[in-house]
Design a protein around this motif. Structure first.
Motif, PDB file in Angstrom:
ATOM      1  N   ALA A 114     -20.116  -7.495  10.521  1.00  0.00           N
ATOM      2  CA  ALA A 114     -20.889  -7.234  11.729  1.00  0.00           C
ATOM      3  C   ALA A 114     -20.028  -7.489  12.960  1.00  0.00           C
ATOM      4  N   GLY A 115     -20.223  -6.634  13.972  1.00  0.00           N
ATOM      5  CA  GLY A 115     -19.465  -6.760  15.207  1.00  0.00           C
ATOM      6  C   GLY A 115     -18.165  -5.994  15.233  1.00  0.00           C
ATOM      7  N   SER A 116     -17.837  -5.319  14.134  1.00  0.00           N
ATOM      8  CA  SER A 116     -16.567  -4.587  14.055  1.00  0.00           C
ATOM      9  C   SER A 116     -16.571  -3.366  14.961  1.00  0.00           C
ATOM     10  N   ASP A 117     -15.354  -2.950  15.311  1.00  0.00           N
ATOM     11  CA  ASP A 117     -15.159  -1.716  16.079  1.00  0.00           C
ATOM     12  C   ASP A 117     -14.960  -0.575  15.090  1.00  0.00           C
ATOM     13  N   LEU A 118     -16.025   0.167  14.813  1.00  0.00           N
ATOM     14  CA  LEU A 118     -15.937   1.270  13.865  1.00  0.00           C
ATOM     15  C   LEU A 118     -15.074   2.405  14.392  1.00  0.00           C
ATOM     16  N   ALA A 119     -15.007   2.534  15.730  1.00  0.00           N
ATOM     17  CA  ALA A 119     -14.240   3.636  16.317  1.00  0.00           C
ATOM     18  C   ALA A 119     -12.788   3.582  15.859  1.00  0.00           C
ATOM     19  N   ALA A 120     -12.212   2.375  15.817  1.00  0.00           N
ATOM     20  CA  ALA A 120     -10.847   2.189  15.327  1.00  0.00           C
ATOM     21  C   ALA A 120      -9.854   3.131  16.012  1.00  0.00           C
ATOM     22  N   TYR A 157     -14.507  14.905  13.262  1.00  0.00           N
ATOM     23  CA  TYR A 157     -14.540  13.763  12.357  1.00  0.00           C
ATOM     24  C   TYR A 157     -13.112  13.446  11.917  1.00  0.00           C
ATOM     25  N   ASP A 158     -12.911  12.216  11.463  1.00  0.00           N
ATOM     26  CA  ASP A 158     -11.563  11.827  11.040  1.00  0.00           C
ATOM     27  C   ASP A 158     -10.996  12.765   9.984  1.00  0.00           C
ATOM     28  N   VAL A 159     -11.844  13.226   9.055  1.00  0.00           N
ATOM     29  CA  VAL A 159     -11.344  14.091   7.980  1.00  0.00           C
ATOM     30  C   VAL A 159     -10.966  15.479   8.467  1.00  0.00           C
ATOM     31  N   GLN A 160     -11.307  15.793   9.717  1.00  0.00           N
ATOM     32  CA  GLN A 160     -10.895  17.069  10.305  1.00  0.00           C
ATOM     33  C   GLN A 160      -9.574  16.956  11.053  1.00  0.00           C
ATOM     34  N   ARG A 161      -8.997  15.776  11.039  1.00  0.00           N
ATOM     35  CA  ARG A 161      -7.724  15.546  11.736  1.00  0.00           C
ATOM     36  C   ARG A 161      -6.623  15.269  10.711  1.00  0.00           C
ATOM     37  N   PRO A 162      -5.854  16.288  10.361  1.00  0.00           N
ATOM     38  CA  PRO A 162      -4.828  16.095   9.333  1.00  0.00           C
ATOM     39  C   PRO A 162      -3.793  15.046   9.713  1.00  0.00           C
ATOM     40  N   GLU A 163      -3.602  14.811  11.025  1.00  0.00           N
ATOM     41  CA  GLU A 163      -2.605  13.830  11.432  1.00  0.00           C
ATOM     42  C   GLU A 163      -3.001  12.401  11.053  1.00  0.00           C
ATOM     43  N   LEU A 164      -4.289  12.191  10.724  1.00  0.00           N
ATOM     44  CA  LEU A 164      -4.741  10.848  10.348  1.00  0.00           C
ATOM     45  C   LEU A 164      -4.495  10.545   8.876  1.00  0.00           C
ATOM     46  N   GLY A 165      -4.211  11.570   8.080  1.00  0.00           N
ATOM     47  CA  GLY A 165      -4.027  11.334   6.653  1.00  0.00           C
ATOM     48  C   GLY A 165      -5.283  10.725   6.045  1.00  0.00           C
ATOM     49  N   GLN A 166      -5.113   9.580   5.375  1.00  0.00           N
ATOM     50  CA  GLN A 166      -6.244   8.880   4.758  1.00  0.00           C
ATOM     51  C   GLN A 166      -6.828   7.805   5.663  1.00  0.00           C
ATOM     52  N   THR A 167      -6.356   7.737   6.906  1.00  0.00           N
ATOM     53  CA  THR A 167      -6.898   6.760   7.844  1.00  0.00           C
ATOM     54  C   THR A 167      -8.336   7.102   8.189  1.00  0.00           C
ATOM     55  N   ARG A 168      -9.207   6.113   8.148  1.00  0.00           N
ATOM     56  CA  ARG A 168     -10.612   6.317   8.446  1.00  0.00           C
ATOM     57  C   ARG A 168     -10.947   5.709   9.812  1.00  0.00           C
ATOM     58  N   ARG A 169     -11.686   6.468  10.616  1.00  0.00           N
ATOM     59  CA  ARG A 169     -12.133   5.944  11.898  1.00  0.00           C
ATOM     60  C   ARG A 169     -13.464   6.592  12.276  1.00  0.00           C
ATOM     61  N   ALA A 170     -14.184   5.929  13.182  1.00  0.00           N
ATOM     62  CA  ALA A 170     -15.528   6.345  13.581  1.00  0.00           C
ATOM     63  C   ALA A 170     -16.453   6.398  12.362  1.00  0.00           C
ATOM     64  N   ARG A 171     -16.242   5.478  11.457  1.00  0.00           N
ATOM     65  CA  ARG A 171     -17.111   5.333  10.293  1.00  0.00           C
ATOM     66  C   ARG A 171     -16.911   3.943   9.700  1.00  0.00           C
ATOM     67  N   GLY A 172     -17.890   3.477   8.952  1.00  0.00           N
ATOM     68  CA  GLY A 172     -17.779   2.179   8.296  1.00  0.00           C
ATOM     69  C   GLY A 172     -19.082   1.808   7.622  1.00  0.00           C
TER      70      GLY A 172
END
Length: 283
Positions: A114-120, A157-172
């Motif tokens: 709780a309290g995490s920054d999901l945006a990352a 969404y993060d999965v629409q950004r190939p530059e992120l690879g397997q990095t997850r953001r705006a989710r949790g």
């Protein structure tokens, strides 16, 4: 059976399911064949149109991978997803309503306290969200799993950004405490278009439809003894609340996003959202 023609072929096909040992499968396939054949007859489908349809479905399948589900998008934009939700996800009075799942959920979202920054690092105006999960009597649901995902301020969404690879953001994924509460930081959702670079996008263009979804955040909430809730919280005002391309808006799911020029949570503009989710008991 010989001498098949346009008048007897439907019942001939349905008859082939007579030995199907699964009664539900037999019912579904028989109805599918009858409706499909009636459609072909109603529109007078040409062989060229039939081949075009096959090419469209083939392209839809070829667009699917582990990060994108073009068939879900097709179902969403044709209203089939929402119709299925409406038929299967009726809730008792007072329970939070369900809506479409969407094609961008992943199973490997980070599990966060709780309290995490999901945006990352996802771009957007800060948003501070307080979540409360209760039962129909208003009692807190402790230990509920709250799975959250959304697009960034550029509508991706993060999965629409190939530059992120397997990095997850705006989710949790978070878990409610004994008071049925959790909270997190994210970003203010914005309206965005569904992907238009594939066959579903081409279909939208060909039929004169816009591809836009109103601003929203996805929530999937699970708790033992309760029905799993798949829903969105929408932001108002938004120009697409009455014309969502996937027909997913419900008035009860419009949240109260409050804008602040600055304040104790940030020294720049931000918004807050306090959202209660009411779970229905497991049937």
């Amino acid at each position: 059976m010989r001498n098949i023609d346009q008048d007897n072929i439907t019942e001939a096909v349905v008859a082939r399911f007579a030995d199907c040992e699964d009664p539900r499968l037999r019912q579904v396939l028989s109805a599918l064949v009858r409706h499909l054949h009636d459609f072909v007859r109603e529109v007078g489908l040409t062989e060229a149109e039939w081949m075009q349809g096959i090419r469209f479905l083939t392209a839809t399948g070829q667009m699917c991978d582990d990060k994108r589900q073009e068939f879900i998008l097709l179902s969403d934009t044709l209203g089939v997803s929402m119709l299925t939700v409406a038929l299967n996800q009726a809730r008792p009075p007072g329970a939070t309503e369900a809506t479409v799942f969407g094609p961008f959920h992943v199973d490997d979202a980070p599990r966060l306290p709780a309290g995490s920054d999901l945006a990352a690092g996802a771009p957007g105006e800060p948003l501070f969200v307080d979540v409360e999960v209760v039962d129909l009597d208003g009692r807190p649901v402790a230990g509920a799993e709250v799975d959250v995902w959304q697009a960034d301020e550029e509508g991706l969404y993060d999965v629409q950004r190939p530059e992120l690879g397997q990095t997850r953001r705006a989710r949790g994924v978070l878990v409610t405490d004994d008071a049925g509460r959790t909270h997190f930081r994210s970003i203010v959702p914005v309206a965005y278009p569904v992907p238009t670079d594939g066959p579903v996008g081409q279909l939208l263009v060909a039929t004169g439809r816009h591809p836009w979804r109103p601003a929203h955040i996805h929530f999937l909430i699970r708790a033992p003894g309760f029905r799993t809730l798949i829903t969105h919280i929408f932001r108002d005002p938004d120009p697409y609340l009455d014309s969502d391309v996937v027909f997913g808006v419900r008035s009860s799911l419009i949240g109260r996003f409050v804008h602040h020029d600055s304040g104790p949570l940030a020294d720049r503009p931000y918004s807050t959202l306090a959202q209660r989710f009411v779970l229905a008991p497991q049937a």
